[in-house]
Design a protein around this motif. Structure first.
Motif, PDB file in Angstrom:
ATOM      1  N   ALA A  33       0.855  -1.182   0.000  1.00  0.00           N
ATOM      2  CA  ALA A  33       0.000   0.000   0.000  1.00  0.00           C
ATOM      3  C   ALA A  33       0.892   1.234   0.000  1.00  0.00           C
ATOM      4  CB  ALA A  33      -0.900   0.006   1.234  1.00  0.00           C
ATOM      5  N   SER A  34       0.373   2.327  -0.500  1.00  0.00           N
ATOM      6  CA  SER A  34       1.179   3.546  -0.529  1.00  0.00           C
ATOM      7  C   SER A  34       1.439   4.080   0.879  1.00  0.00           C
ATOM      8  CB  SER A  34       0.524   4.611  -1.399  1.00  0.00           C
ATOM      9  OG  SER A  34      -0.782   4.884  -0.940  1.00  0.00           O
ATOM     10  N   ALA A  35       0.498   3.876   1.766  1.00  0.00           N
ATOM     11  CA  ALA A  35       0.652   4.309   3.164  1.00  0.00           C
ATOM     12  C   ALA A  35      -0.412   3.612   4.008  1.00  0.00           C
ATOM     13  CB  ALA A  35       0.484   5.821   3.275  1.00  0.00           C
ATOM     14  N   VAL A  36      -0.175   3.571   5.315  1.00  0.00           N
ATOM     15  CA  VAL A  36      -1.181   3.053   6.242  1.00  0.00           C
ATOM     16  C   VAL A  36      -1.248   3.954   7.463  1.00  0.00           C
ATOM     17  CG1 VAL A  36      -0.859   0.635   5.545  1.00  0.00           C
ATOM     18  CG2 VAL A  36       0.343   1.490   7.547  1.00  0.00           C
ATOM     19  N   ASP A  37      -2.412   3.966   8.055  1.00  0.00           N
ATOM     20  CA  ASP A  37      -2.587   4.583   9.369  1.00  0.00           C
ATOM     21  C   ASP A  37      -2.678   3.448  10.370  1.00  0.00           C
ATOM     22  OD1 ASP A  37      -2.739   7.243   8.434  1.00  0.00           O
ATOM     23  OD2 ASP A  37      -4.853   6.972   7.930  1.00  0.00           O
ATOM     24  N   VAL A  38      -1.798   3.429  11.347  1.00  0.00           N
ATOM     25  CA  VAL A  38      -1.845   2.419  12.402  1.00  0.00           C
ATOM     26  C   VAL A  38      -2.856   2.915  13.427  1.00  0.00           C
ATOM     27  CG1 VAL A  38      -0.539   1.195  14.164  1.00  0.00           C
ATOM     28  CG2 VAL A  38       0.537   1.739  11.971  1.00  0.00           C
ATOM     29  N   LEU A  39      -3.907   2.137  13.630  1.00  0.00           N
ATOM     30  CA  LEU A  39      -5.012   2.566  14.472  1.00  0.00           C
ATOM     31  C   LEU A  39      -4.957   2.012  15.892  1.00  0.00           C
ATOM     32  CD1 LEU A  39      -7.836   2.029  11.827  1.00  0.00           C
ATOM     33  CD2 LEU A  39      -6.604   4.153  12.362  1.00  0.00           C
ATOM     34  N   GLN A  40      -4.639   0.733  16.025  1.00  0.00           N
ATOM     35  CA  GLN A  40      -4.660   0.083  17.333  1.00  0.00           C
ATOM     36  C   GLN A  40      -3.621  -1.023  17.394  1.00  0.00           C
ATOM     37  OE1 GLN A  40      -8.569  -1.245  18.759  1.00  0.00           O
ATOM     38  NE2 GLN A  40      -9.492  -0.028  17.151  1.00  0.00           N
ATOM     39  N   LEU A  41      -3.283  -1.390  18.615  1.00  0.00           N
ATOM     40  CA  LEU A  41      -2.337  -2.471  18.851  1.00  0.00           C
ATOM     41  C   LEU A  41      -2.856  -3.318  19.999  1.00  0.00           C
ATOM     42  CD1 LEU A  41       0.593  -3.766  18.598  1.00  0.00           C
ATOM     43  CD2 LEU A  41       1.232  -2.158  20.382  1.00  0.00           C
ATOM     44  N   PHE A  42      -2.742  -4.620  19.851  1.00  0.00           N
ATOM     45  CA  PHE A  42      -3.024  -5.583  20.910  1.00  0.00           C
ATOM     46  C   PHE A  42      -1.789  -6.464  20.994  1.00  0.00           C
ATOM     47  CE2 PHE A  42      -6.892  -4.464  18.740  1.00  0.00           C
ATOM     48  CZ  PHE A  42      -7.849  -4.332  19.726  1.00  0.00           C
ATOM     49  N   ARG A  43      -1.127  -6.525  22.160  1.00  0.00           N
ATOM     50  CA  ARG A  43       0.106  -7.299  22.254  1.00  0.00           C
ATOM     51  C   ARG A  43       0.125  -8.132  23.523  1.00  0.00           C
ATOM     52  NH1 ARG A  43       4.409  -3.583  21.391  1.00  0.00           N
ATOM     53  NH2 ARG A  43       4.358  -3.130  23.594  1.00  0.00           N
ATOM     54  N   LEU A  44       0.538  -9.390  23.357  1.00  0.00           N
ATOM     55  CA  LEU A  44       0.723 -10.292  24.490  1.00  0.00           C
ATOM     56  C   LEU A  44       1.894 -11.200  24.154  1.00  0.00           C
ATOM     57  CD1 LEU A  44      -0.321 -11.247  27.265  1.00  0.00           C
ATOM     58  CD2 LEU A  44      -1.754 -12.894  26.040  1.00  0.00           C
ATOM     59  N   GLY A  45       2.918 -11.154  25.003  1.00  0.00           N
ATOM     60  CA  GLY A  45       4.118 -11.936  24.725  1.00  0.00           C
ATOM     61  C   GLY A  45       4.753 -11.457  23.429  1.00  0.00           C
ATOM     62  N   ASN A  46       5.132 -12.393  22.566  1.00  0.00           N
ATOM     63  CA  ASN A  46       5.727 -12.044  21.271  1.00  0.00           C
ATOM     64  C   ASN A  46       4.688 -11.699  20.217  1.00  0.00           C
ATOM     65  OD1 ASN A  46       8.337 -12.521  22.188  1.00  0.00           O
ATOM     66  ND2 ASN A  46       8.246 -14.689  21.669  1.00  0.00           N
ATOM     67  N   TRP A  47       3.425 -11.971  20.496  1.00  0.00           N
ATOM     68  CA  TRP A  47       2.358 -11.791  19.511  1.00  0.00           C
ATOM     69  C   TRP A  47       1.802 -10.372  19.525  1.00  0.00           C
ATOM     70  CZ3 TRP A  47       0.112 -14.902  15.830  1.00  0.00           C
ATOM     71  CH2 TRP A  47       0.594 -16.218  15.764  1.00  0.00           C
ATOM     72  N   SER A  48       1.473  -9.883  18.323  1.00  0.00           N
ATOM     73  CA  SER A  48       0.829  -8.583  18.172  1.00  0.00           C
ATOM     74  C   SER A  48      -0.294  -8.697  17.149  1.00  0.00           C
ATOM     75  CB  SER A  48       1.809  -7.524  17.657  1.00  0.00           C
ATOM     76  OG  SER A  48       2.866  -7.321  18.556  1.00  0.00           O
ATOM     77  N   ILE A  49      -1.346  -7.952  17.389  1.00  0.00           N
ATOM     78  CA  ILE A  49      -2.399  -7.748  16.399  1.00  0.00           C
ATOM     79  C   ILE A  49      -2.441  -6.246  16.179  1.00  0.00           C
ATOM     80  CG2 ILE A  49      -4.835  -8.012  15.824  1.00  0.00           C
ATOM     81  CD1 ILE A  49      -4.945 -10.269  17.956  1.00  0.00           C
ATOM     82  N   ILE A  50      -2.255  -5.841  14.932  1.00  0.00           N
ATOM     83  CA  ILE A  50      -2.203  -4.419  14.613  1.00  0.00           C
ATOM     84  C   ILE A  50      -3.340  -4.085  13.645  1.00  0.00           C
ATOM     85  CG2 ILE A  50      -0.799  -2.547  13.681  1.00  0.00           C
ATOM     86  CD1 ILE A  50       1.681  -4.178  14.479  1.00  0.00           C
ATOM     87  N   HIS A  51      -4.126  -3.114  14.036  1.00  0.00           N
ATOM     88  CA  HIS A  51      -5.275  -2.659  13.252  1.00  0.00           C
ATOM     89  C   HIS A  51      -4.821  -1.472  12.419  1.00  0.00           C
ATOM     90  CE1 HIS A  51      -9.623  -0.876  13.536  1.00  0.00           C
ATOM     91  NE2 HIS A  51      -9.392  -1.405  12.353  1.00  0.00           N
ATOM     92  N   VAL A  52      -4.965  -1.584  11.086  1.00  0.00           N
ATOM     93  CA  VAL A  52      -4.502  -0.526  10.201  1.00  0.00           C
ATOM     94  C   VAL A  52      -5.557  -0.156   9.167  1.00  0.00           C
ATOM     95  CG1 VAL A  52      -2.075  -1.194  10.460  1.00  0.00           C
ATOM     96  CG2 VAL A  52      -3.375  -2.041   8.520  1.00  0.00           C
ATOM     97  N   ASP A  53      -5.408   1.040   8.642  1.00  0.00           N
ATOM     98  CA  ASP A  53      -6.252   1.540   7.569  1.00  0.00           C
ATOM     99  C   ASP A  53      -5.346   1.963   6.428  1.00  0.00           C
ATOM    100  OD1 ASP A  53      -8.181   2.672   5.950  1.00  0.00           O
ATOM    101  OD2 ASP A  53      -8.746   4.243   7.355  1.00  0.00           O
ATOM    102  N   THR A  54      -5.564   1.402   5.245  1.00  0.00           N
ATOM    103  CA  THR A  54      -4.751   1.741   4.077  1.00  0.00           C
ATOM    104  C   THR A  54      -5.347   2.883   3.266  1.00  0.00           C
ATOM    105  OG1 THR A  54      -5.886   0.222   2.582  1.00  0.00           O
ATOM    106  CG2 THR A  54      -4.004  -0.661   3.838  1.00  0.00           C
ATOM    107  N   GLN A  55      -6.553   3.269   3.557  1.00  0.00           N
ATOM    108  CA  GLN A  55      -7.292   4.277   2.784  1.00  0.00           C
ATOM    109  C   GLN A  55      -7.588   3.778   1.371  1.00  0.00           C
ATOM    110  OE1 GLN A  55      -8.278   7.214   4.355  1.00  0.00           O
ATOM    111  NE2 GLN A  55      -7.270   6.441   6.176  1.00  0.00           N
ATOM    112  N   GLU A  56      -7.219   2.544   1.063  1.00  0.00           N
ATOM    113  CA  GLU A  56      -7.455   1.966  -0.264  1.00  0.00           C
ATOM    114  C   GLU A  56      -8.456   0.820  -0.210  1.00  0.00           C
ATOM    115  OE1 GLU A  56      -3.592   0.786  -1.647  1.00  0.00           O
ATOM    116  OE2 GLU A  56      -2.787   2.810  -1.463  1.00  0.00           O
ATOM    117  N   ALA A  57      -8.612   0.234   0.957  1.00  0.00           N
ATOM    118  CA  ALA A  57      -9.501  -0.913   1.140  1.00  0.00           C
ATOM    119  C   ALA A  57     -10.033  -0.871   2.567  1.00  0.00           C
ATOM    120  CB  ALA A  57      -8.741  -2.210   0.880  1.00  0.00           C
TER     121      ALA A  57
END
Length: 135
Positions: free
Chosen positions: A50-74
């Motif tokens: 994607a040309s760019a993303v907005d990182v909206l949220q993060l959920f992290r536990l141990g080594n694992w992460s879930i990252i919520h992003v918006d590409t403005q394209e989809a």
């Protein structure tokens, strides 16, 4: 009559207090400052092509992460990482809507598609997208 009312109010406050403390995302690291967003954004944009993303949220536990992003394209997307997102590629991604009654199905999907993810993090994600999406 006053002692009875006080007893009822006390019971209600205890119930509300215990409910607030038993949310599935308690203990999940949600800290995400602007500096971290700025570091993650170009790496994730590259991974998503994607040309760019907005990182909206993060959920992290141990080594694992879930990252919520918006590409403005989809549609906005949640990316699941088994290791540091700066040095690894996401394991799977999820996008879309979920109904309140789909929490168990979403959790099962996460456990199947992100093998090794802590069940607590999978449960937090499932709860978040089905019951608490606006946080």
């Amino acid at each position: 009559m006053k002692p009875c009312i006080l007893s009822v109010l006390f019971a209600i406050s205890m119930l509300l207090s215990s409910t607030a403390h038993s949310q599935p995302c308690n203990g999940i690291n949600r800290q995400l400052d602007n500096e971290r967003k700025a570091v993650l954004a170009p790496v994730i944009a590259n991974q998503l092509q994607a040309s760019a993303v907005d990182v909206l949220q993060l959920f992290r536990l141990g080594n694992w992460s879930i990252i919520h992003v918006d590409t403005q394209e989809a549609d906005e997307v949640f990316l699941f990482y088994a290791a540091d997102p700066l040095t690894s590629h996401y394991t799977t991604l999820w996008s879309g809507a979920a109904a309140r009654n789909e929490e168990t199905q979403i959790m099962n999907w996460v456990i199947t598609n992100a093998p090794g993810i802590p069940k607590r993090l999978a449960g937090c994600f499932a709860w978040h997208v089905t019951r608490n999406r606006n946080m």
